[in-house]
Design an enzyme around this catalytic site. Structure first.
Site, mmCIF file in Angstrom:
data_model
loop_
_atom_site.group_PDB
_atom_site.id
_atom_site.type_symbol
_atom_site.label_atom_id
_atom_site.label_comp_id
_atom_site.label_asym_id
_atom_site.label_seq_id
_atom_site.Cartn_x
_atom_site.Cartn_y
_atom_site.Cartn_z
ATOM 1 N N SER A 297 40.085 74.187 26.626
ATOM 2 C CA SER A 297 39.915 75.411 25.609
ATOM 3 C C SER A 297 39.667 74.889 24.392
ATOM 4 O O SER A 297 39.451 74.220 24.123
ATOM 5 C CB SER A 297 41.443 75.921 25.459
ATOM 6 O OG SER A 297 42.264 74.933 24.812
ATOM 7 N N ASP A 298 39.561 75.559 23.353
ATOM 8 C CA ASP A 298 38.785 75.421 22.224
ATOM 9 C C ASP A 298 40.358 75.337 21.308
ATOM 10 O O ASP A 298 41.596 75.791 21.970
ATOM 11 C CB ASP A 298 37.948 76.804 21.332
ATOM 12 C CG ASP A 298 37.056 75.860 20.311
ATOM 13 O OD1 ASP A 298 37.167 75.017 19.655
ATOM 14 O OD2 ASP A 298 36.234 76.169 20.084
ATOM 15 N N PHE A 299 40.087 74.758 20.022
ATOM 16 C CA PHE A 299 41.248 74.949 19.953
ATOM 17 C C PHE A 299 42.666 75.493 19.363
ATOM 18 O O PHE A 299 41.915 77.250 18.791
ATOM 19 C CB PHE A 299 41.230 74.765 17.864
ATOM 20 C CG PHE A 299 42.197 73.835 17.456
ATOM 21 C CD1 PHE A 299 42.455 72.713 17.049
ATOM 22 C CD2 PHE A 299 43.348 74.684 17.104
ATOM 23 C CE1 PHE A 299 43.596 71.776 15.837
ATOM 24 C CE2 PHE A 299 44.159 74.566 15.941
ATOM 25 C CZ PHE A 299 44.688 73.366 15.668
#
Length: 761
Positions: A297-299
């Site tokens: 996932s992104d942040f």
């Protein structure tokens, strides 16, 4: 590049076959290694499995940088204890060998199963040695250069204890209001594919098991560059045809080059957030493409599924993300907190959990971490591999090659190195910070070379240079404009250094007006009013809408954010030690209101055919549809003439080859690097095709007076596009072909593609 002896498609297929074989070898372990992973899986508790899928900010290291201000709940009061308990799969954005070894020792020697940590970081355009931002480097139109800078960045990153980078960003960006255009290759999908593959090759090197190999991540999957209104994190509405033909090919190119990691995106695609988009993460990535690496996932983008309105709560968000195909959770701790319970309750099948854990373990295995957990954690390399002379020299070369000469009326440039009084004016004249650009997390401003530094080092008489800031980046200075005007009047020529700070570009830096800040525009008007010849040097991370005195200046350089060697590179060009050779990877509009604006648009039923026909045509009332400076545009200190564009045949058989060639001649007084660009257009097709599409580039070095023949060999595959299912599609019919210096130049030749020959009965 291509040659007559190696058709574009044949070369692509050969390269793709070799790279796919390398990717498969890395992603698919040997029978012995696969069996070892399965044994390990059987021994793991649910909590340990969730831990392998959890990536956390590495604030334990002495040089950690939290680049994202989002606040997420920390799952770990004591990082060491969590690692020892097997509840951490990896850490990101901390560097340093000594502390990295200490953390790895806890994982390997104190945890029950001894699974090594994966250390990651945002190494986007260099670590200690900062190269031009990716968009700037894309302007060099040289994939080999991009591969070399990525290789150098990997050597430095792995020397400070990093295994994995969250790069390259391969989003196609057609709206310059979006700040993250600075991280990619620009508005063209074909060029994005070339740079995606080059950067993956550079980061990963010859073998993922080498000490200096840095695992690459293609991001942000997918369509992030099409956010509505150019506003970061916004929604995306894309047809399947545009998604597969424009936005997905650079991702596929990066994976075919060997990338084993994909990062999801923050946006929703047609109503489904990307981190929970089963159609993308499983349908396209796994089933269509056969990807066997990991998806991260992104942040905290998994916890944002709740804010989007897709998930009811954090637990539901974790369930939706892993079921969609997101293997690893970054920063949010959702997987650590909720996956064990979700599996026990039957909401997430054990097979789904094991599949994601298996993917993470296989990537660690591909990097050789099980056999050598302390790889890339060598104190001797840390001392010797940073800012080496050859790396600094490469940064200067890359910066020089990235600059685009937009305009040079009256051959104002290059300036003589002596005999002229120069006024260097503007907020970036002495800057050593903003020239790095966004996402240079471990840059050292003291190592930056300002434009003043570069000019003083190159001028025969450094005292001939007078420096006045004139204004701040977005605020005035008391007496600043008056001092700038006085300096201009006392000079023979003015160099005006204006543009964007690093805070005006990058993530969360969307702009409604992509012109210069008003205070800088006022400075430019006042200085131009003195009548002195003015060279504008832009610092920026997107195409800008230039106006007034800046637009009217006789010479303009698009200087991007060039990194640490910015001042030396610009001085090399301004004073004629080298000639500019860059080309625009993005179209410069005439006004901000033209966004989104890109060269490869489709025609309308009422196109603007004549400039004086303003009614009932597809155009704005205030400006024409043309770019101020088109995609592919760039001048040098020579002058190139295109002659004798021709085809060896005007009919291409379905399984045949043809050659298109042009003769380019340098009629100017100085050497020139010309980037010959191949564009195509299919006249009649369903669906209708863009007015032009880039299909090849080839650079040629020409001395003054020299000419050369440039040729491309084509098959039907070079005329194809991808349909809404991602399949190659090409129709028989007439095509226009250009070999030209930009997307707005040249006269085409016509080529007819014949249909397939019927099989004999």
């Amino acid at each position: 590049m291509s040659s007559p002896r190696q058709p574009l498609r044949r070369r692509f297929l050969q390269a793709a076959a070799a790279l796919l074989a390398a990717r498969s070898a890395a992603a698919r372990p040997s029978a012995k290694d696969a069996a070892a992973i399965e044994r390990l899986l059987r021994r793991m508790t649910l909590e340990e499995k969730a831990g392998q899928l959890s990536l956390f900010f590495d604030d334990a290291r002495e040089d950690a940088v939290n680049a994202n201000p989002a606040q997420v709940e920390r799952a770990m009061a004591d990082l060491s204890a969590e690692i020892a308990a097997g509840r951490v799969g990896g850490l990101f954005n901390g560097i340093g060998v000594a502390s990295g070894r200490a953390l790895q020792r806890i994982a390997v020697e104190r945890s029950r199963l001894g699974i090594p940590l994966l250390f990651a970081a945002d190494v986007i355009h260099g670590l200690r040695t900062v190269f031009p931002v990716p968009l700037g480097e894309a302007a060099a139109f040289d994939a080999d250069l991009a591969e070399r800078t990525a290789r150098a960045a990997a050597e430095e990153a792995t020397a400070v204890g990093i295994h994995w980078t969250f790069a390259p960003m391969v989003d196609v960006a057609r709206d310059q209001r979006w700040g993250r255009v600075v991280e990619g290759a620009g508005e063209d999908s074909w060029w994005g594919q070339q740079l995606a593959a080059a950067r993956v090759r550079g980061f990963q090197g010859r073998s993922l098991r080498d000490d200096d190999s840095l695992l690459a991540t293609v991001k942000h999957f997918a369509g992030y560059g099409a956010v509505a209104g150019g506003m970061d994190y916004n929604s995306v509405e894309l047809s399947d045809a545009t998604l597969h033909d424009v936005h997905l090919p650079p991702f596929r190119a990066g994976l075919e080059a060997g990338a084993l990691a994909v990062m999801t995106a923050f946006h929703d695609l047609n109503g489904i957030p990307a981190t929970a988009h089963h159609g993308l993460l499983t349908g396209v990535l796994r089933r269509q493409w056969g990807f066997e690496g990991l998806v991260v996932s992104d942040f905290a983008s998994d916890v944002e599924l709740v804010t989007h309105g897709l998930a009811a709560d954090d637990k539901d968000a974790a369930r939706r993300a892993i079921l969609a195909g997101c293997d690893m959770s970054m920063a949010s701790a959702l997987y650590n907190r909720h996956l064990p319970a979700l599996v026990r309750e039957g909401a997430v099948p054990m097979a789904v959990l094991d599949r994601s854990v298996r993917r993470v373990l296989r990537v660690k295995q591909a990097l050789g971490l099980f056999e050598r957990p302390y790889r890339s954690l060598d104190p001797a390399r840390e001392r010797s591999a940073l800012r080496r002379p050859q790396t600094v020299a490469l940064a200067r070369e890359a910066a020089r090659r990235s600059v685009v000469l937009l305009k040079n009326e009256g051959h104002l440039l290059p300036l003589p190195a002596q005999g002229q009084r120069i006024a260097l004016i503007g907020p970036f004249a002495q800057d050593r910070v903003h020239l790095m650009g966004p996402w240079a997390l471990w840059n050292e401003p003291a190592q930056g070379v300002s434009l003043e530094d570069g000019l003083r080092a190159a001028l025969a008489d450094p005292a001939a240079l007078q420096v006045v800031p004139g204004c701040g980046i977005e605020t005035p200075l008391d007496g600043g404009i008056a001092a700038a005007v006085a300096a201009a009047r006392a000079a023979d020529v003015v160099i005006l250094s204006v543009g964007e700070s690093d805070a005006l570009s990058g993530e969360s830096a969307s702009r409604t007006d992509i012109g210069l800040p008003p205070v800088q525009q006022a400075l430019a008007e006042a200085v131009a009013a003195t009548g002195r010849p003015m060279v504008v040097v832009l610092q920026h991370g997107r195409a800008l809408a230039l106006s007034g005195a800046v637009r009217a200046a006789p010479a303009i350089l698009a200087g991007w954010y060039l990194g640490q060697q910015s001042g030396h590179a610009l001085a090399d060009l301004l004073l004629g030690r080298h000639a500019p050779s860059g080309r625009l990877p993005v179209s410069f509009p005439q006004a901000s209101g033209q966004q989104p604006f890109f060269y490869n648009h489709r025609n309308t039923g009422r196109p603007q055919e004549r400039a004086d026909e303003t009614r009932f045509r597809s155009r704005y009332l205030e400006v024409t549809n043309e770019a101020l400076y088109p995609f592919g545009h760039g001048l040098g200190y020579g002058e190139i003439v295109y002659e004798a564009l021709s085809l060896d045949t005007d009919t291409l058989a379905w399984d045949g080859r043809c050659q298109v060639r042009v003769r380019v001649r340098n009629v100017g007084p100085r050497a020139m690097r010309e980037v010959v660009q191949l564009y195509i257009h299919q006249r009649v097709a369903s669906p209708v095709r863009p007015v032009r599409e880039l299909r090849g580039v080839q650079a040629v070095e020409l001395a003054a007076g020299e000419a050369a023949s440039v040729a491309f060999t084509l098959s039907r595959h070079d005329l194809a596009h991808r349909d809404g299912q991602g399949r190659e599609r090409v129709e028989a019919g007439w095509f226009d072909l250009w070999l030209a210096p930009s997307a707005a130049a040249g006269t085409p030749v016509a080529l007819r593609l014949l249909g397939p020959t019927p099989s004999p009965r």
